[in-house]
Scaffold this motif. Sequence first.
Motif, PDB file in Angstrom:
ATOM      1  N   GLY A  47       0.803  -1.219   0.000  1.00 50.72           N
ATOM      2  CA  GLY A  47       0.000   0.000   0.000  1.00 50.72           C
ATOM      3  C   GLY A  47       0.835   1.268   0.000  1.00 50.72           C
ATOM      4  N   GLN A  48       2.144   1.119  -0.213  1.00 54.51           N
ATOM      5  CA  GLN A  48       3.039   2.271  -0.341  1.00 54.51           C
ATOM      6  C   GLN A  48       3.781   2.156  -1.666  1.00 54.51           C
ATOM      7  N   ALA A  49       3.981   3.320  -2.316  1.00 51.62           N
ATOM      8  CA  ALA A  49       4.588   3.329  -3.645  1.00 51.62           C
ATOM      9  C   ALA A  49       6.044   2.875  -3.598  1.00 51.62           C
ATOM     10  N   GLY A  63      10.128   7.768  -0.412  1.00 49.93           N
ATOM     11  CA  GLY A  63      10.188   8.280   0.949  1.00 49.93           C
ATOM     12  C   GLY A  63      11.215   7.604   1.831  1.00 49.93           C
ATOM     13  N   GLU A  64      11.957   6.621   1.300  1.00 50.65           N
ATOM     14  CA  GLU A  64      12.904   5.897   2.145  1.00 50.65           C
ATOM     15  C   GLU A  64      14.010   6.806   2.685  1.00 50.65           C
ATOM     16  N   GLU A  65      14.375   7.839   1.950  1.00 49.53           N
ATOM     17  CA  GLU A  65      15.374   8.797   2.429  1.00 49.53           C
ATOM     18  C   GLU A  65      14.723  10.070   2.955  1.00 49.53           C
ATOM     19  N   SER A  66      13.680  10.528   2.264  1.00 44.88           N
ATOM     20  CA  SER A  66      13.068  11.822   2.591  1.00 44.88           C
ATOM     21  C   SER A  66      11.982  11.738   3.657  1.00 44.88           C
ATOM     22  N   GLY A  67      11.382  10.559   3.804  1.00 51.00           N
ATOM     23  CA  GLY A  67      10.232  10.420   4.689  1.00 51.00           C
ATOM     24  C   GLY A  67       8.924  10.800   4.022  1.00 51.00           C
ATOM     25  N   HIS A  68       8.977  11.227   2.766  1.00 53.47           N
ATOM     26  CA  HIS A  68       7.779  11.645   2.030  1.00 53.47           C
ATOM     27  C   HIS A  68       7.185  10.460   1.272  1.00 53.47           C
ATOM     28  N   VAL A  69       6.542   9.610   2.017  1.00 52.46           N
ATOM     29  CA  VAL A  69       5.965   8.358   1.526  1.00 52.46           C
ATOM     30  C   VAL A  69       4.684   8.635   0.752  1.00 52.46           C
TER      31      VAL A  69
END
Length: 130
Positions: A47-49, A63-69
């Motif tokens: 359910g996450q890109a 988002g793995e680095e930025s947190g912007h999932v």
Amino acid sequence: MSESWLNKVNWTHDGLVPVIAQETGTGKVLMFAWMDREALRLTAETGQAVYWSRSRKKLWRKGEESGHVQKVHNIRLDCDEDVILLTVEQLGGIACHTGRHTCFFQKLQDNQWVTDEPVLKNPEEIYRHE
């Protein structure tokens, strides 16, 4: 769970499919990326890109680095079965590595590309390389 649904996708010769991420609610196109079979399977499963990074040649969990999932609400396949459309909730409000809400922040105006989306957060603050 059967993965036969993946066989319906018309993958490119290098095993990829183009993907458009569209914001749920606003309909705003946030970004364009690529997926391979594993990325699409993981996106549906979690359910996450999850995308395929062509430059890094590896899976890229948005988002793995930025947190912007990107929380995925729907996965759609177009009529030619060769483009995926994700409707997503962009957590943190930033989809672009430039710190903007969308990657499509330049528009053609009077034969010039004009930036019309502000930087919401400095990319150096988002991607700390220690």
